[in-house]
Design an enzyme around this catalytic site. Structure first.
Site, PDB file in Angstrom:
ATOM      1  N   HIS A 199      18.991  -7.826 -10.291  1.00 40.70           N
ATOM      2  CA  HIS A 199      19.936  -7.419 -11.332  1.00 40.70           C
ATOM      3  C   HIS A 199      21.058  -8.434 -11.505  1.00 40.70           C
ATOM      4  CE1 HIS A 199      18.241  -3.552  -9.869  1.00 40.70           C
ATOM      5  NE2 HIS A 199      18.163  -3.318 -11.156  1.00 40.70           N
ATOM      6  N   CYS A 215      -4.487   2.164   3.758  1.00 36.97           N
ATOM      7  CA  CYS A 215      -3.770   3.405   4.002  1.00 36.97           C
ATOM      8  C   CYS A 215      -4.745   4.573   3.879  1.00 36.97           C
ATOM      9  CB  CYS A 215      -2.637   3.579   2.994  1.00 36.97           C
ATOM     10  SG  CYS A 215      -1.690   5.088   3.281  1.00 36.97           S
ATOM     11  N   HIS A 218      13.822   2.387 -16.767  1.00 38.80           N
ATOM     12  CA  HIS A 218      14.206   1.537 -15.636  1.00 38.80           C
ATOM     13  C   HIS A 218      12.951   0.986 -14.950  1.00 38.80           C
ATOM     14  CE1 HIS A 218      15.819   0.969 -11.383  1.00 38.80           C
ATOM     15  NE2 HIS A 218      16.451   0.077 -12.125  1.00 38.80           N
ATOM     16  N   TYR A 222      -2.313  12.847   9.038  1.00 40.06           N
ATOM     17  CA  TYR A 222      -3.554  12.070   8.937  1.00 40.06           C
ATOM     18  C   TYR A 222      -4.768  12.845   9.444  1.00 40.06           C
ATOM     19  CZ  TYR A 222      -0.710   8.368   7.189  1.00 40.06           C
ATOM     20  OH  TYR A 222       0.142   7.649   6.387  1.00 40.06           O
ATOM     21  N   ARG A 232       3.771   0.232   3.032  1.00 41.60           N
ATOM     22  CA  ARG A 232       3.820   1.669   3.224  1.00 41.60           C
ATOM     23  C   ARG A 232       4.802   1.937   4.370  1.00 41.60           C
ATOM     24  NH1 ARG A 232       5.108   6.469   3.587  1.00 41.60           N
ATOM     25  NH2 ARG A 232       3.584   8.145   3.722  1.00 41.60           N
TER      26      ARG A 232
HETATM   27  N1  MTE Z   1       6.562   2.024  12.601  1.00 41.44           N
HETATM   28  C1  MTE Z   1       5.814   2.252  11.510  1.00 41.44           C
HETATM   29  N2  MTE Z   1       4.541   1.845  11.500  1.00 41.44           N
HETATM   30  C2  MTE Z   1       3.764   2.064  10.424  1.00 41.44           C
HETATM   31  C3  MTE Z   1       4.250   2.768   9.304  1.00 41.44           C
HETATM   32  C4  MTE Z   1       5.626   3.166   9.327  1.00 41.44           C
HETATM   33  O1  MTE Z   1       6.156   3.734   8.366  1.00 41.44           O
HETATM   34  N3  MTE Z   1       6.359   2.894  10.461  1.00 41.44           N
HETATM   35  N4  MTE Z   1       3.416   3.063   8.249  1.00 41.44           N
HETATM   36  C5  MTE Z   1       1.985   3.108   8.579  1.00 41.44           C
HETATM   37  C6  MTE Z   1       1.110   3.288   7.455  1.00 41.44           C
HETATM   38  S1  MTE Z   1       0.908   4.861   6.893  1.00 41.44           S
HETATM   39  C7  MTE Z   1       0.373   2.258   6.944  1.00 41.44           C
HETATM   40  S2  MTE Z   1      -0.765   2.540   5.732  1.00 41.44           S
HETATM   41  C8  MTE Z   1       0.583   0.871   7.416  1.00 41.44           C
HETATM   42  C9  MTE Z   1       1.059   0.012   6.266  1.00 41.44           C
HETATM   43  O2  MTE Z   1       1.282  -1.300   6.673  1.00 41.44           O
HETATM   44  P1  MTE Z   1       1.941  -2.338   5.672  1.00 41.44           P
HETATM   45  O3  MTE Z   1       3.233  -1.754   5.159  1.00 41.44           O
HETATM   46  O4  MTE Z   1       2.134  -3.592   6.452  1.00 41.44           O
HETATM   47  O5  MTE Z   1       0.974  -2.515   4.547  1.00 41.44           O
HETATM   48  O6  MTE Z   1       1.547   0.773   8.460  1.00 41.44           O
HETATM   49  C10 MTE Z   1       1.563   1.866   9.349  1.00 41.44           C
HETATM   50  N5  MTE Z   1       2.491   1.603  10.425  1.00 41.44           N
HETATM   51 MO    MO Z   2      -0.807   4.914   5.421  1.00 40.02          MO
END
Ligand code: MTE
Ligand code: MO
Length: 491
Positions: A90, A212, A65, A349, A165
């Site tokens: 799909h 990230c 898949h 983090y 992400r």
């Molecule tokens: N509200 C919210 N903000 C967030 C996230 C999320 O899941 N929810 N992910 C964070 C993480 S871990 C990253 S690396 C970046 C990713 O931003 P993008 O998806 O625009 O690349 O947003 C950040 N801000």
């Molecule tokens: Mo991230």
């Protein structure tokens, strides 16, 4: 009846029986199942799904898949229709049904009910459609890398190729109900802003790369397993963001350096519609030189912020790790402490020492959360003509530190040369929020394969560690060890 007639009759009977048996086999519509029958086939070793009133045994297909096995397993033992309603690739592609599903058909549903899944709410069902070229690690929630082959073509990453992400389903925001709340108890500050009101304020544009914290985690997992998405080099992208400067926004609300000092404000908290929260030190926002670059952004590459990237509003904290750039932000609070959340005070983090193999062996409040990330560089494109080997890549450092040099070797570090710094090399001093592209050229070798290595140096003469060994950490964050790439010489 003569002997001959008897033989004839039995032959006719066998013929008729055979015909029905044959019909049974080719016309699978005679094999009837119920939803309850299908439900039992929900293990990886035995997967049935339904589409409309058809039943399929897709066990042999799941490994192939394109969206990944885990994704298709979400529909195991049930209907794929509600999922296909989100993943339109799909239903838009009839050959998937004809070429892939039809040969796997085993029968039809006896108790087919067209309405059965009408109200079925997969919480991810409203997630946006994404470009299929992204390198997906998961879909629920969506975690996808920028496709490597497109990285070096665009210093500003096109939105479709931006890495994603997400921790949760993408919020589906009704803009008429959306409000940003700014609050600070000690000053009785409690204000609400609509998107329109923010859009009517003077705006600022900032070109910023977001990386990230877990980018290149895969390079750690080869030493010892870490937890989290197994990112390659593509959890990094660059955009031009536009929005209201957070510093100006606070000043307009009578929060200035004096108020901050007097009230002992140390941090600013960002909360979001999907429940993710983080904070940053207030000093980042009030820095006299670059504080104004922290944005409440509602535009990305000149377009309305896409849902995956935070519509209607996200924080842009240039030079800081991805997680501080909170998407779908709806609450901003001033405080004397960091926000209490898994992404801030918790494990997510925090870069632990390499010798800590169990989080129970350390008290997390001793470990600082990641804000600025260490200097990074990656090889993203290798090409070989008759006489030349061309290597291209990007480099970036947290905190706006400019990239001053990238060293590249085409024989695993025996001989090095300085790469030519390209787009991004002219950014303002200590405000290099975006990545720097680089290129290096070598005489083509006669060797069968090369091992290319790169390493960058930033404005503060920070360098990348040679091996991931002593920067390894259980959460798999901040991998900035030298990147190695193998290239097979097919000349
Ligand atoms: N509200 C919210 N903000 C967030 C996230 C999320 O899941 N929810 N992910 C964070 C993480 S871990 C990253 S690396 C970046 C990713 O931003 P993008 O998806 O625009 O690349 O947003 C950040 N801000
Ligand atoms: Mo991230």
């Amino acid at each position: 009846m003569t002997k001959y007639n008897k033989l004839l009759l039995s032959n006719i009977l066998i013929g008729i029986g055979g015909y029905f048996l044959y019909k049974q086999k080719t016309n699978l519509d005679h094999n009837k199942f119920t939803y309850d029958d299908v439900k039992l086939h929900n293990k990886e070793s035995d997967v049935w799904v339904t589409y409309k009133n058809n039943v399929y045994d897709i066990t042999k297909f799941i490994d192939n898949h394109p969206g990944g096995k885990s994704k298709i397993m979400l529909a195991a033992g049930t209907a794929i229709d509600p999922y296909w309603n989100i993943y339109k690739q799909h239903t838009n592609n009839q050959s998937i049904i004809k070429d892939i599903l039809d040969p796997l058909k085993i029968g039809i549903l006896k108790d087919y009910d067209e309405q059965k899944y009408r109200d079925f709410k997969d919480v991810y069902i409203n997630d946006p459609i994404r470009d299929s070229e992204l390198k997906f690690h998961s879909l629920k929630p969506c975690n996808a890398e920028t496709p490597i082959k497109h990285i070096m073509n665009n210093w500003i990453t096109p939105i479709d190729y931006w890495y994603i992400r997400n921790h949760n389903p993408v919020p589906d925001v009704d803009i008429n109900k959306y409000e940003l709340n700014l609050s600070y108890d000690s000053c009785n500050l409690d204000k609400k802003y609509t998107l329109k009101q923010l859009q009517n304020m003077p705006t600022t544009k900032v070109i910023s790369t977001i990386q990230c914290g877990g980018n290149r985690r895969r390079g750690f997992n080869t030493i010892e397993k870490t937890s989290g998405t197994n990112w390659g080099i593509g959890a990094i992208s660059t955009a031009e963001w536009e929005g209201v400067s957070l510093k100006q926004f606070l000043l307009n609300n009578e929060i200035d350096s004096k108020v901050i000092a007097k009230n002992n404000i140390k941090h600013i908290h960002f909360e979001s519609i999907d429940g993710v929260k983080a904070s940053i030190p207030i000093s980042k926002v009030f820095d006299t030189e670059y504080g104004g670059d922290v944005l409440l952004a509602f535009k990305m590459n000149g377009e309305e912020l896409p849902r995956d990237h935070g519509y209607p509003l996200r924080m842009i904290i240039p030079g800081y790790v991805g997680i501080r750039n909170i998407k779908w932000v709806n609450k901003i609070t001033l405080s004397d402490t960091e926000i209490d959340s898994v992404w801030q005070t918790g494990l997510s983090y925090k870069g632990l020492p390499h010798y800590i193999k169990d989080v129970k062996d350390i008290s997390l409040d001793k470990i600082a959360p990641i804000y600025e990330m260490p200097v990074q560089s990656c090889i993203a494109d290798i090409s070989c003509t008759n006489s030349k080997l061309k290597v291209k890549g990007f480099a970036w450092a947290g905190g706006g530190r400019n990239i001053i040099r990238v060293d590249v070797s085409a024989n695993n570090g025996k001989k090095w040369k300085m790469a030519e710094l390209k787009e991004g090399s002219n950014q303002k001093l200590n405000r290099a929020w975006a990545w720097t592209f680089w290129e290096a050229e070598f005489e083509a070798f006669s060797d069968e394969y090369f091992e290319i290595v790169c390493k960058a140096t930033d404005q503060s003469y920070n360098v990348q560690p040679e091996t991931p060994k002593y920067i390894w950490n259980i959460r798999g964050l901040n991998n900035n060890s030298w990147q190695h790439m193998f290239f097979w010489n097919r000349l």
